[in-house]
Structures are given as structure tokens and as C-alpha cells.
Design an enzyme around this catalytic site. Structure first.
Site, short mmCIF file in Angstrom:
data_model
loop_
_atom_site.label_atom_id
_atom_site.label_comp_id
_atom_site.label_asym_id
_atom_site.label_seq_id
_atom_site.Cartn_x
_atom_site.Cartn_y
_atom_site.Cartn_z
CB SER A 287 -0.88 0.02 1.24
OG SER A 287 -0.05 0.19 2.37
CE LYS A 288 -2.58 6.58 -2.21
NZ LYS A 288 -3.21 7.16 -3.35
NE ARG A 289 -2.72 6.59 4.10
CZ ARG A 289 -3.87 6.91 4.67
NH1 ARG A 289 -4.19 6.37 5.81
NH2 ARG A 289 -4.66 7.78 4.12
CG ASN B 229 6.90 -0.34 -0.12
OD1 ASN B 229 7.94 0.25 -0.37
ND2 ASN B 229 6.86 -1.61 0.17
#
Ligand code: GLU
Length: 503
Positions: free
Chosen positions: A252-254, A256
Site C-alpha cells: 500500500s502506498k501508505r 511503500n
């Protein structure tokens, strides 16, 4: 039979590494069997799909060298390859299902659906809504129809029993029919849902093997049933393991960077990223870590995919990128560097901001280095300020990061407007609010306008630097995130109200 595979991204955001991962395996599978690989844009969600996102997906997959034989940009015999241009095809197929009694028109209102779900919950029944729950008596249907009430087309599904889906990697997988709802196939606006469009297109585009993310496995029973209703052979299904963060949660962009553009802007070589994605749950027969796309294609065997969740680890990728970089001779290294950010276009964006701040050319590197590569390393001490509190700064950085994740138009004015609105909401001067942003982006408060800097380095690197700064300041715990999310949402609502008052 010619093997035909596809990647079918939805253009609803930044080009995701997961899309490249799935594209890579579909491409290798097709090539290993002398087949074809195509790209289809699944933009049936008109609210969230954008042309910019579609373009970014095409550009980033091309940058990676994952070329397709048929697609919206190159055409092909089975087009159009953009689902928004195939509306009539889906409507015809929905009609066909209605006529055969495999689907029905559903006039239930959102309130009724909610009440039906509540009733199931109260009865303690853990199952999906079925046609029998949803269908209304014929006279009521006629009444609603005559009143012009909106309706959707739903598919009929069994109430009980097990559905067995064959997966190329997992073998037979049993899924419970009770959990499969009477899926909407056509929405009230006449647009298809993913399920109908996907099945119809895979058939018409003669796809033989559907290789996609594991998150679609639960949809397989619906798809299998649709193939049966239409009387078509179903392609072979193969669900790839999900990419994971180093802590094993779903990538997840949170946690990575997930946008392919981040990797491009950060200076990863496309061949290194492709190589790394090829290592996600797959290995060469001799287990070597470094291999090219051509080598992967030559050795490809889907059965070598292992199902344990592969971890996408930036450090490992960086190590591999280093191997690929060292392999370039000096000339090639320089060419690569120039193509990356040491090019005319990029430099011309930076020059107006530093020209007025230097007296000799030798100062340029010091003043603008962060526009061409990483910002100087920062520590908590870099945020030292006479008046401002470190905890406050961390919160502001987090708010700004969320606002910028939602920002569509990335230019200096839009960036400034976001910062200004948050600063106003927090009751602080925008200059103070931007202090930690300067440190995060340029490594120092003594730089040219930070909104210009962010405009120059772009969304992906900017967001990554904000994220890094938050970590340097101690990070935000899960519990705190929840609290801050609420406060941020309230601030944004305040902004919206403000906006209406002003008009
Ligand atoms: N549009 C879907 C996605 O974005 C495609 C899933 C599939 O391959 O069936 O993942």
C-alpha cells in the site's frame, strides 16, 4: 489454439507497480507459448477513471518495456480496447441474459437494500443477498417501471452449495455460493459493472488465460456462472499472489511507494524494476537473482510461481538496481543519467528559480541539487525552530501529505492553495506551516519557494519526501492516524464551507 493474455487496468490513479507485475507475468506467459498479449482499459467506473491516469499507465508500462500486441493506442482486430467505448456490446449481452431468464431487473431502492441487509444481520444469517430476497411481485415491478423508477440488471445466482473454480496455480478451489450476491451487471445509468464487461470482453477478445491478482479469486464463481449462462468456454484462471509490504500487509502506498513513476523519478532503471518484479514469487530455474526480460521470457514457466506473499522491499530493489547500474559502461551510464533528470527539459524547469540566487555557476549544484537527486539527509535536528513545535510540524506534514495524495492538478498554484487552506484551518501563518515542508523537500528552509520545488520534482518524489520527513520526526502511530484523519477531514470540510460562503 493461440495463447492470448491480457492486462486490464482501471485508470483510476497513479500507475501501480501491481499493474506492471501482472502485465509482466501475462506478457511472459504469452511469449513463452508463442502467443499474444493485449492491454485493455477497464474504465467502467466513470466517476473515478481519468484520461490522465490511462495515459500514465500506458507510458509507464512502455517505459518498462512491457509492450502489448493489441491495445487502445495500437489498435487490433478485437477493438475498441477501452470499455467505455463498448457500452452497446455490454447492453446487448445483458439483454440476452434477461431474455434467457439468467438475469432480472431489480427496482430496489438503496434504503430497501439497506433494510434487507439489516434484516439478514438481525437474523444472524451470514450470506449475500439473493434474487429471492430482491425480486418484487410482478404488479409492483410494473408499477415502479411505469413510474420511471431507476433499475439495475442483476444476475441470478444459486442460494446454496459449493462452486469449484480451477486455478492454474492452486488447483480446484471451493467457494461457497451463499456468499455470492445477485451481482449487478448493468448499473441504472446503463453502464456495465466490472464483472459483466470483463467476462464479455475476455470472450470476445479470445483471451485464453486470465492471469490476475489474487483479490479477484472471490469473483471467480460469478464469472464462471456468466460463462455458463452465455454458453462460452471459460479461459484458464490463474490468480497471482498479492505483493506485500515488508511487514507482510498488502502493498500500500501508505507504507511503500506504489506508483511506477516514483521508481522512474527516483532513478531506478526500468530493467531493474522489471527484474525485481520477476522475482516476486517467481524464480529462474538456476535461482539467479539478476536476469533480463528476454531471459525471463525464455525460461518462463508459470508453475514456478510460489504462492507465499512476495515482499516488495525497496532495499532489495535498490541493491538490484545497483547491479544493473554497475553493468553500464561510463558512456552508457552518462547517457542514462542524461535521459533521466539531467536533461534539458528538467533543467529548464529548475533554472528560473536559481538564476536569481547565484553569483557564480559553481553555486548551482549546492542550491538545486535536490531537484536532480535526493535531498540532503535530514534528521530530527533539521527541524529545529525557535517557535514551532515538532509535534505540530509532524501533524502539518501529515495533513499536507493526505491533501497532496488527493490532489489531481499538480502545479505551484494548486500546491500553494492546499498549503494555505490547511494553514488557515490550523490558524497558523502559511510561512510557518511551510517551514517543515521546506526541510522535507529541499533539506533546508533556505531554498527557493517550496511549492515551486514540489512542482519541479513532481508528485511522487514530493510525497515520498514528506512521508520520509514524518518518519524522521518519529512517525504517526495507527491510533494517531485515525484521530488525525478525522481532524484532516474536518479541516477539508471547513475549506469547502468556506468556499461556499465566499461565493
Ligand atoms: N480491472 C481489473 C483490475 O484493475 C482487472 C481484473 C482482471 O484482470 O480481471 O485489476
Amino acid at each position: 489454439m493461440t495463447v492470448r493474455t491480457r492486462v486490464a487496468p482501471s485508470p483510476t490513479g497513479d500507475p501501480h507497480v501491481g499493474t506492471a507485475y501482472i502485465a509482466l507475468f501475462n506478457l511472459c506467459f504469452a511469449r513463452a507459448h508463442g502467443g499474444q498479449f493485449l492491454l485493455r482499459i477497464e474504465d467502467t467506473d466513470q466517476q473515478r477513471s481519468t484520461a490522465a491516469s490511462e495515459q500514465a499507465i500506458l507510458d509507464s508500462l512502455r517505459w518498462l518495456g512491457l509492450d502489448w500486441d493489441e491495445g487502445p493506442d495500437v489498435g487490433g482486430p478485437h477493438g475498441p480496447y477501452r470499455q467505455s467505448e463498448r457500452g452497446d456490446i455490454y447492453r446487448q449481452h445483458a439483454e440476452q441474459l434477461l431474455a434467457a431468464g439468467h438475469a432480472f431487473r431489480c427496482y430496489r431502492t438503496p434504503e430497501e437494500l439497506e433494510a434487507l441487509r439489516e434484516a439478514l444481520k438481525e437474523k444472524g444469517e451470514q450470506r449475500a443477498l439473493k434474487p429471492a430476497d430482491l425480486e418484487l411481485p410482478a404488479d409492483e415491478v410494473a408499477r415502479r417501471e411505469a413510474a420511471g423508477a431507476p433499475s439495475v440488471v442483476r444476475m441470478r445466482v444459486p442460494e446454496t452449495g459449493r462452486c469449484v473454480v480451477d486455478d492454474l496455480l492452486r488447483g480446484p478451489v471451493e467457494l461457497d455460493w451463499s456468499l455470492t450476491d445477485a451481482q449487478i451487471l448493468l448499473k441504472s445509468d446503463g453502464m456495465p459493472t466490472y464483472h459483466l464487461a470483463n467476462v464479455v470482453d475476455d470472450h470476445l477478445m479470445q483471451i485464453t488465460h486470465v492471469i490476475r491478482g489474487e483479490e479477484w479469486l472471490n469473483s471467480a464463481p460469478k464469472h464462471k456462472l456468466l460463462y455458463e449462462y452465455f454458453g462460452w468456454d471459460m479461459p484458464v484462471l490463474c490468480h497471482m499472489p498479492l505483493l506485500r509490504n515488508p511487514d507482510k500487509s498488502k502493498l500500500s502506498k501508505r507504507k511503500n511507494p506504489t506508483s511506477i513513476n516514483f521508481y522512474r523519478d527516483k532513478g531506478f532503471l526500468p530493467r531493474a524494476l522489471v527484474n525485481y518484479l520477476g522475482r516476486m514469487g517467481w524464480s529462474m530455474p538456476d535461482e539467479r537473482e539478476k536476469f533480463s526480460l528476454a531471459e525471463m521470457q525464455a525460461q518462463f514457466d508459470i508453475q514456478r510461481v510460489s504462492l507465499g506473499g512476495p515482499v516488495f522491499d525497496l532495499e532489495k530493489l535498490s541493491w538490484l538496481n545497483g547491479l544493473w547500474l554497475r553493468e553500464l559502461d561510463d558512456e552508457a551510464f552518462l547517457d542514462t543519467l542524461q535521459q533521466w533528470l539531467f536533461n534539458r527539459d528538467h533543467a529548464l524547469k529548475v533554472i528560473p528559480h536559481i538564476k536569481t540566487r547565484v553569483e557564480t555557476l559553481s553555486q548551482v549544484v549546492d542550491k538545486a541539487g535536490f531537484c536532480f537527486g535526493d535531498a540532503p539527509a535530514i534528521t530530527a535536528a533539521s527541524f529545529q525552530h525557535d517557535k514551532l513545535d515538532v509535534e505540530d510540524m509532524k501533524v502539518w506534514l501529515q495533513y499536507l501529505l493526505w491533501s497532496l495524495e488527493a490532489l489531481r492538478q499538480w502545479d505551484r498554484d494548486a500546491l500553494f492553495a492546499e498549503a494555505k487552506a490547511l494553514a488557515d484551518g490550523e490558524g497558523v501563518k502559511v510561512k510557518d506551516f511551510l517551514f517543515p515542508v521546506f526541510v522535507a523537500i529541499a533539506g533546508t528552509p533556505a531554498s527557493f519557494s517550496v511549492v515551486d520545488s514540489m512542482a519541479v520534482i513532481g508528485p511522487d518524489l514530493s510525497r515520498a519526501r514528506l512521508r520520509h520527513a514524518i518518519e524522521v520526526l518519529g512517525g504517526v502511530s495507527k491510533k494517531q492516524t485515525k484521530k488525525l484523519e478525522k481532524a484532516w477531514a474536518a479541516l477539508r470540510e471547513g475549506e469547502a464551507d468556506q468556499g461556499t460562503d465566499d461565493q
